[in-house]
Design a protein around this motif. Structure first.
Motif, PDB file in Angstrom:
ATOM      1  N   ILE A   1       7.098   0.059  35.720  1.00 50.61           N
ATOM      2  CA  ILE A   1       7.304  -0.649  34.609  1.00 50.61           C
ATOM      3  C   ILE A   1       8.870  -1.657  34.901  1.00 50.61           C
ATOM      4  CG2 ILE A   1       7.883  -0.700  32.066  1.00 50.61           C
ATOM      5  CD1 ILE A   1       6.125   1.593  31.980  1.00 50.61           C
ATOM      6  N   TYR A   2       9.730  -0.552  35.277  1.00 45.90           N
ATOM      7  CA  TYR A   2      10.986  -1.412  35.692  1.00 45.90           C
ATOM      8  C   TYR A   2      10.700  -2.489  36.714  1.00 45.90           C
ATOM      9  CZ  TYR A   2      15.593  -1.942  37.569  1.00 45.90           C
ATOM     10  OH  TYR A   2      17.128  -2.274  37.766  1.00 45.90           O
TER      11      TYR A   2
ATOM     12  N   LEU B   1       8.089  -4.065  37.414  1.00 45.11           N
ATOM     13  CA  LEU B   1       7.544  -5.245  36.907  1.00 45.11           C
ATOM     14  C   LEU B   1       8.291  -6.169  36.053  1.00 45.11           C
ATOM     15  CD1 LEU B   1       4.351  -6.421  36.889  1.00 45.11           C
ATOM     16  CD2 LEU B   1       4.158  -5.088  34.591  1.00 45.11           C
ATOM     17  N   GLN B   2       9.115  -5.396  35.350  1.00 45.34           N
ATOM     18  CA  GLN B   2       9.904  -6.223  34.418  1.00 45.34           C
ATOM     19  C   GLN B   2      10.894  -7.038  35.192  1.00 45.34           C
ATOM     20  OE1 GLN B   2      11.943  -3.370  31.736  1.00 45.34           O
ATOM     21  NE2 GLN B   2      10.131  -3.006  30.536  1.00 45.34           N
ATOM     22  N   HIS B   3      11.439  -6.535  36.439  1.00 53.80           N
ATOM     23  CA  HIS B   3      12.398  -6.960  37.334  1.00 53.80           C
ATOM     24  C   HIS B   3      11.733  -8.002  38.303  1.00 53.80           C
ATOM     25  CE1 HIS B   3      14.908  -4.260  35.092  1.00 53.80           C
ATOM     26  NE2 HIS B   3      15.961  -4.985  35.272  1.00 53.80           N
ATOM     27  N   ASP B   4      10.458  -8.426  38.203  1.00 50.75           N
ATOM     28  CA  ASP B   4       9.960  -9.153  39.093  1.00 50.75           C
ATOM     29  C   ASP B   4       9.986  -8.699  40.645  1.00 50.75           C
ATOM     30  OD1 ASP B   4       9.067 -11.059  37.114  1.00 50.75           O
ATOM     31  OD2 ASP B   4      10.726 -11.853  37.048  1.00 50.75           O
TER      32      ASP B   4
ATOM     33  N   HIS C   1      10.296   3.421  28.248  1.00 52.55           N
ATOM     34  CA  HIS C   1      11.052   2.327  27.807  1.00 52.55           C
ATOM     35  C   HIS C   1      12.471   2.905  27.331  1.00 52.55           C
ATOM     36  CE1 HIS C   1       8.070  -0.533  28.620  1.00 52.55           C
ATOM     37  NE2 HIS C   1       7.095  -0.141  27.927  1.00 52.55           N
TER      38      HIS C   1
ATOM     39  N   ILE D   1      14.519   3.339  30.475  1.00 54.80           N
ATOM     40  CA  ILE D   1      14.814   2.032  31.184  1.00 54.80           C
ATOM     41  C   ILE D   1      15.923   1.433  30.399  1.00 54.80           C
ATOM     42  CG2 ILE D   1      13.746  -0.238  31.627  1.00 54.80           C
ATOM     43  CD1 ILE D   1      11.365   0.907  32.569  1.00 54.80           C
TER      44      ILE D   1
ATOM     45  N   GLU E   1      19.368   0.167  31.691  1.00 56.83           N
ATOM     46  CA  GLU E   1      20.187  -1.364  31.679  1.00 56.83           C
ATOM     47  C   GLU E   1      21.457  -1.233  30.759  1.00 56.83           C
ATOM     48  OE1 GLU E   1      16.784  -4.139  31.351  1.00 56.83           O
ATOM     49  OE2 GLU E   1      16.747  -3.151  33.345  1.00 56.83           O
TER      50      GLU E   1
ATOM     51  N   HIS F   1      14.530  -9.243  30.275  1.00 58.55           N
ATOM     52  CA  HIS F   1      13.258  -8.674  30.789  1.00 58.55           C
ATOM     53  C   HIS F   1      12.447  -8.320  29.438  1.00 58.55           C
ATOM     54  CE1 HIS F   1      14.746  -9.349  34.544  1.00 58.55           C
ATOM     55  NE2 HIS F   1      15.893  -8.474  34.188  1.00 58.55           N
TER      56      HIS F   1
ATOM     57  N   LYS G   1       8.572  -8.903  28.149  1.00 56.13           N
ATOM     58  CA  LYS G   1       7.672  -8.204  28.764  1.00 56.13           C
ATOM     59  C   LYS G   1       6.976  -7.011  28.607  1.00 56.13           C
ATOM     60  CE  LYS G   1       8.151 -10.831  33.170  1.00 56.13           C
ATOM     61  NZ  LYS G   1       8.748 -10.819  34.220  1.00 56.13           N
TER      62      LYS G   1
END
Lengths: 256, 133
Positions: free
Chosen positions: A94-95, A97-100, B103, B106, B110, B129, B132
């Motif tokens: 997921i991380y 994906l979020q950071h491309d 989540h 994460i 961050e 981000h 998404k």
């Protein structure tokens, strides 16, 4: 005129040189109580493929896994409690994906997976234009020994996965893989089986139309000799894997 | 019809069950969603216990020799349905908790990264981000 072309070429060469060798690539390492191994693994990774960011997903370890990983240059995502290998790994996806990130390398933090083979995985995924490349310990490199029930399990589910996907799957339990593009999206989605991502995951990936390849890698015996599957969990694992595979092939062709 | 003692016990138990479930909903200890199964089961058992002619009719219809077995059989069926409903709900909740955990982990990562770096000169706050999620 020719002067400007020459200049443009020079700029292009300079840009190519400054481009990282492995752009948009990230290494994910789920770790649970690996303070003795994680530093060694991270140092080896930095030696082999410097410049690739490494994210350690600390799965609620009781020891100093997170601090050690940080001290050895990794980013650390700490799960609030121990939630299992698959859930921790998916957090990493997921991380990513979020950071491309476009290419994910997943490996274990217990010295089993040799970081020398990260390059092999990346080269294979590029050359074969595959979506998923699985590092297999049973394709001739090294001489991996494991217990009989474990070998039997790998064998049965490997054969089952090979039969269903129509290609050879020699090591479905391998956690040393390279995943890219839309397959990362799949791994972060609800389709991903979070308790034991294994043969059923490979079959699912195949059903989604992802191109899967295997590449021989060297795996060392686990120094702490612990496995994800032990005791009564083995029976549950076998049951769950059969059920999951059966449910997967009976499902309608899914779409992301 | 049914022997009087078991009939009265059944009426009392079903009546208390319905009242208690209703009271739990009133005090907000039980969500309406989960009360439905209990209320339906309790009410039907109560109706059968009070109007034993109805119970006799159903028993003859399904071929049960004892009226009480009819009562308990249908009671048990309802319990199976309720339990299955719970398993489905627990699965959904497990998945939701898993997502939340991931989540949260994460976001925490961050946040601490931002806190560490925000004071450093030349640090650029990364793009959001969040869309998404």
């Amino acid at each position: 005129m020719s002067q400007t072309i020459h200049e443009a070429q020079e700029i292009a060469t300079a840009m190519a040189a400054s481009l990282p060798q492995y752009p948009d690539t990230i290494i994910l390492i789920p770790a649970f109580n690996e303070e003795n191994n994680i530093g060694f693994v991270l140092d080896a990774i930095h030696r082999e493929v410097p410049g690739i960011p490494v994210v350690v997903i600390d799965d609620g370890s009781g020891d100093k896994t997170a601090t050690t990983a940080k001290a050895h240059g990794a980013s650390v995502i700490t799960m609030p409690y121990n939630s299992g290998y698959g859930v921790a790994l998916q957090t990493g996806f997921i991380y990513a994906l979020q950071h491309d990130y476009r290419l994910v390398i997943q490996m274990d933090g217990d010295r089993q997976h040799d970081p020398k083979y990260i390059k092999t995985l990346i080269q294979t995924i590029r050359k074969e234009e595959a979506d998923v490349v699985i590092g297999s310990r049973f394709l001739g490199v090294g001489n991996y020994q494991s217990s009989f029930p474990r070998r039997l399990g790998i064998n049965i589910f490997g054969r089952l996965a090979s039969w269903i996907t129509g290609q050879k799957v020699s090591d479905p339990t391998s956690g040393f893989q390279a995943i890219r593009g839309n397959a990362i999206k799949f791994m972060a989605s609800d389709f991903y089986p979070p308790d034991y991502p294994d043969a059923d995951l490979i079959i699912m990936l195949h059903r989604f139309g992802f191109k899967i390849r295997e590449v021989p890698v060297l795996m060392h015996p686990n120094p702490d000799n612990k496995s994800m599957h032990r005791g009564h969990k083995t029976i549950y694992y076998v049951f769950k894997m059969f059920l999951s595979i059966f449910a997967t092939i009976l499902r309608k062709k899914p779409e992301l | 019809m049914i022997a009087p003692p078991i009939r009265y016990i059944s009426i009392i138990i079903c009546f208390l069950l319905v009242i208690y479930v209703f009271e739990l909903v009133r005090r907000k200890h039980l969500n309406e969603e989960y009360s439905v199964g209990w209320l339906v089961t309790g009410s039907i058992m109560l109706i059968f216990s009070i109007f034993d002619g109805l119970l006799k009719w159903v028993s003859e219809l399904v071929g049960a020799t004892l009226f009480t077995s009819t009562l308990f059989f249908f009671g048990l069926m309802f319990l199976v349905v309720i339990c299955l409903h719970f398993s489905i709900r627990i699965s959904a909740l497990t998945n939701q908790v898993r997502r939340l955990t991931q989540h949260t982990a994460i976001l925490y990562h961050e946040k601490s990264e931002l806190e560490e770096n925000i004071e450093k000169p030349g640090y650029e706050v990364p793009d959001s981000h969040l869309e998404k999620l």
